[in-house]
Design an enzyme around this catalytic site. Structure first.
Site, PDB file in Angstrom:
ATOM      1  N   LYS A   1      -4.887  -2.805  15.954  1.00  0.00           N
ATOM      2  CA  LYS A   1      -5.443  -1.723  15.118  1.00  0.00           C
ATOM      3  C   LYS A   1      -6.390  -0.841  15.934  1.00  0.00           C
ATOM      4  O   LYS A   1      -6.476   0.371  15.697  1.00  0.00           O
ATOM      5  CB  LYS A   1      -6.169  -2.298  13.896  1.00  0.00           C
ATOM      6  CG  LYS A   1      -5.253  -2.953  12.864  1.00  0.00           C
ATOM      7  CD  LYS A   1      -4.230  -2.014  12.283  1.00  0.00           C
ATOM      8  CE  LYS A   1      -3.530  -2.600  11.068  1.00  0.00           C
ATOM      9  NZ  LYS A   1      -2.340  -1.821  10.657  1.00  0.00           N
TER      10      LYS A   1
ATOM     11  N   TYR B   1      -8.249 -12.455  12.253  1.00  0.00           N
ATOM     12  CA  TYR B   1      -7.511 -11.186  12.365  1.00  0.00           C
ATOM     13  C   TYR B   1      -6.977 -10.996  13.791  1.00  0.00           C
ATOM     14  O   TYR B   1      -5.915 -10.387  13.994  1.00  0.00           O
ATOM     15  CB  TYR B   1      -8.401 -10.020  11.931  1.00  0.00           C
ATOM     16  CG  TYR B   1      -7.627  -8.789  11.512  1.00  0.00           C
ATOM     17  CD1 TYR B   1      -6.737  -8.828  10.437  1.00  0.00           C
ATOM     18  CD2 TYR B   1      -7.784  -7.581  12.178  1.00  0.00           C
ATOM     19  CE1 TYR B   1      -6.030  -7.703  10.042  1.00  0.00           C
ATOM     20  CE2 TYR B   1      -7.081  -6.453  11.792  1.00  0.00           C
ATOM     21  CZ  TYR B   1      -6.207  -6.514  10.729  1.00  0.00           C
ATOM     22  OH  TYR B   1      -5.510  -5.403  10.349  1.00  0.00           O
TER      23      TYR B   1
ATOM     24  N   ILE C   1       0.854  -1.195   0.000  1.00  0.00           N
ATOM     25  CA  ILE C   1       0.000   0.000   0.000  1.00  0.00           C
ATOM     26  C   ILE C   1       0.891   1.248   0.000  1.00  0.00           C
ATOM     27  O   ILE C   1       0.620   2.223  -0.705  1.00  0.00           O
ATOM     28  CB  ILE C   1      -0.945  -0.021   1.221  1.00  0.00           C
ATOM     29  CG1 ILE C   1      -1.955  -1.175   1.078  1.00  0.00           C
ATOM     30  CG2 ILE C   1      -1.660   1.317   1.368  1.00  0.00           C
ATOM     31  CD1 ILE C   1      -2.875  -1.378   2.281  1.00  0.00           C
TER      32      ILE C   1
HETATM   33  N1  LIG Z   1      -3.411  -5.316   2.804  1.00  0.00           N
HETATM   34  C1  LIG Z   1      -4.518  -5.128   3.463  1.00  0.00           C
HETATM   35  O1  LIG Z   1      -5.528  -5.834   3.248  1.00  0.00           O
HETATM   36  C2  LIG Z   1      -4.621  -4.036   4.490  1.00  0.00           C
HETATM   37  C3  LIG Z   1      -5.890  -3.537   4.852  1.00  0.00           C
HETATM   38  C4  LIG Z   1      -5.960  -2.542   5.809  1.00  0.00           C
HETATM   39  C5  LIG Z   1      -4.796  -2.066   6.396  1.00  0.00           C
HETATM   40  N2  LIG Z   1      -3.582  -2.569   6.025  1.00  0.00           N
HETATM   41  C6  LIG Z   1      -2.378  -2.040   6.673  1.00  0.00           C
HETATM   42  O2  LIG Z   1      -1.579  -1.401   5.708  1.00  0.00           O
HETATM   43  C7  LIG Z   1      -0.236  -1.335   6.221  1.00  0.00           C
HETATM   44  C8  LIG Z   1       0.724  -1.754   5.124  1.00  0.00           C
HETATM   45  O3  LIG Z   1       0.590  -3.145   4.891  1.00  0.00           O
HETATM   46  P1  LIG Z   1       0.509  -3.776   3.427  1.00  0.00           P
HETATM   47  O4  LIG Z   1      -0.783  -4.516   3.358  1.00  0.00           O
HETATM   48  O5  LIG Z   1       0.858  -2.785   2.395  1.00  0.00           O
HETATM   49  O6  LIG Z   1       1.609  -4.938   3.516  1.00  0.00           O
HETATM   50  P2  LIG Z   1       3.188  -4.916   3.263  1.00  0.00           P
HETATM   51  O7  LIG Z   1       3.657  -6.262   3.685  1.00  0.00           O
HETATM   52  O8  LIG Z   1       3.494  -4.494   1.887  1.00  0.00           O
HETATM   53  O9  LIG Z   1       3.700  -3.796   4.267  1.00  0.00           O
HETATM   54  C9  LIG Z   1       3.956  -4.018   5.627  1.00  0.00           C
HETATM   55  C10 LIG Z   1       5.264  -3.328   5.921  1.00  0.00           C
HETATM   56  O10 LIG Z   1       5.588  -3.346   7.309  1.00  0.00           O
HETATM   57  C11 LIG Z   1       7.004  -3.340   7.359  1.00  0.00           C
HETATM   58  N3  LIG Z   1       7.502  -3.699   8.678  1.00  0.00           N
HETATM   59  C12 LIG Z   1       7.216  -4.806   9.416  1.00  0.00           C
HETATM   60  N4  LIG Z   1       7.933  -4.781  10.563  1.00  0.00           N
HETATM   61  C13 LIG Z   1       8.662  -3.622  10.546  1.00  0.00           C
HETATM   62  C14 LIG Z   1       9.590  -3.031  11.434  1.00  0.00           C
HETATM   63  N5  LIG Z   1       9.909  -3.612  12.604  1.00  0.00           N
HETATM   64  N6  LIG Z   1      10.138  -1.828  11.118  1.00  0.00           N
HETATM   65  C15 LIG Z   1       9.810  -1.223   9.949  1.00  0.00           C
HETATM   66  N7  LIG Z   1       8.944  -1.741   9.046  1.00  0.00           N
HETATM   67  C16 LIG Z   1       8.390  -2.929   9.353  1.00  0.00           C
HETATM   68  C17 LIG Z   1       7.393  -4.376   6.309  1.00  0.00           C
HETATM   69  O11 LIG Z   1       8.755  -4.275   5.944  1.00  0.00           O
HETATM   70  C18 LIG Z   1       6.450  -3.998   5.189  1.00  0.00           C
HETATM   71  O12 LIG Z   1       7.067  -3.061   4.323  1.00  0.00           O
HETATM   72  C19 LIG Z   1      -0.220  -2.216   7.463  1.00  0.00           C
HETATM   73  O13 LIG Z   1      -0.362  -1.397   8.611  1.00  0.00           O
HETATM   74  C20 LIG Z   1      -1.454  -3.067   7.288  1.00  0.00           C
HETATM   75  O14 LIG Z   1      -1.964  -3.573   8.509  1.00  0.00           O
HETATM   76  C21 LIG Z   1      -3.466  -3.530   5.087  1.00  0.00           C
END
Ligand SMILES: NC(=O)c1ccc[n+]([C@@H]2O[C@H](COP(=O)([O-])OP(=O)(O)OC[C@H]3O[C@@H](n4cnc5c(N)ncnc54)[C@H](O)[C@@H]3O)[C@@H](O)[C@H]2O)c1
Length: 253
Positions: A155, A148, A9
């Site tokens: 969250k 979840y 994202i």
């Molecule tokens: N994909 C979905 O369905 C969805 C829906 C709602 C919210 N989100 C939220 O969006 C955000 C981004 O997630 P995404 O879905 O793009 O997945 P993603 O796996 O691409 O991104 C998650 C990121 O968190 C980083 N991360 C994890 N531990 C870390 C640390 N200790 N220090 C620094 N970075 C760290 C990872 O390197 C990764 O880049 C998250 O907060 C996720 O919960 C995702």
């Protein structure tokens, strides 16, 4: 903060912000992510000014302190920060929440919630007047979503943190908001047991009858990160093709 690959994202937001003229800085938590982040940074640089890329594992205060110093030394001020970071053990994203271990709970809360407070604490000196901070959340914070589990609790805490931070930083003109995104196929999301079924269910039932895309999220992010969103803070904005409005649906309807 939070680009893992071109599904992320954060990458969708980065592409849109770049297109809108923002000068970006990327961070990565470890060497394996660094390679991919640097490759993506080069994509946006497109032969022009390279995008600075710095290490930052948000679990380490020392790395946030160093990030602040390095940004200062390199003359960078921040108009916005995108915090798109979450993590929980795969084992705890299935079954019942009562099976969550203390370590797993603390880990999920630390990476997915406390890290936003730590980012604000240590990067505060780098924020410009009227800076905008954005984090990502999911509806599992307020409603029960199978598997979840601990991430829903993290969250919920994250959304509360957004409100407290918005109140603390508001007098300085700094805004703090969250986008609650519908399920999107990313590396982090694939850690949730039965995630493919979540996607199918969303697509079949969401009012817009389609999945949320990272481009959908990026559009809302540009509003919140730019002066378009100048009067909005402490908000959790749903970008989920309408799924959050649904109540229980009787079978066959
Ligand atoms: N994909 C979905 O369905 C969805 C829906 C709602 C919210 N989100 C939220 O969006 C955000 C981004 O997630 P995404 O879905 O793009 O997945 P993603 O796996 O691409 O991104 C998650 C990121 O968190 C980083 N991360 C994890 N531990 C870390 C640390 N200790 N220090 C620094 N970075 C760290 C990872 O390197 C990764 O880049 C998250 O907060 C996720 O919960 C995702």
């Amino acid at each position: 903060m939070g680009i893992a690959n071109d599904w992320s994202i954060a990458w969708g937001i980065a592409e849109a912000a770049h297109k809108a003229g923002a000068k970006l800085i990327f961070t990565y938590p470890n060497a394996s992510v660094e390679k991919r982040v640097r490759a993506l940074a080069e994509k946006l640089a497109d032969g022009g000014t390279p995008i600075p890329v710095y290490p930052c594992d948000v679990q380490a205060d020392s790395q946030l302190i160093t990030l602040n110093s390095v940004l200062e030394a390199d003359g960078h001020q921040l108009d916005f920060i995108v915090h798109a970071i979450a993590f929980a053990n795969k084992d705890e994203l299935k079954g019942g929440i009562s099976q969550t271990s203390r370590e797993g709970f603390n880990l999920a809360m630390d990476v997915s919630c406390y890290s936003l407070l730590a980012v604000m604490k240590y990067l505060k000196p780098r924020l410009t007047q009227s800076a905008s901070i954005l984090t990502l959340t999911y509806e599992g914070s307020i409603k029960v979503v199978p598997n979840y589990n601990v991430m829903g609790v993290a969250k919920a805490a994250l959304e509360a943190a957004v409100r407290y931070l918005a109140a603390e930083f508001g007098p300085q003109g700094i805004r703090v908001n969250a986008i609650s995104a519908g399920p999107i196929n990313t590396l982090a999301a694939r850690g949730i047991s039965d995630f493919t079924n979540m996607l199918k269910h969303h697509e079949a039932t969401a009012p817009m009858r389609r999945l949320t895309t990272k481009e959908d999220v990026a559009g809302a992010a540009l509003y919140l990160l730019s002066s378009l969103g100048s009067g909005t803070t402490g908000e959790v904005l749903n970008v989920d093709t309408g799924a959050h409005i649904l109540g229980p649906t009787p079978a066959g309807m």
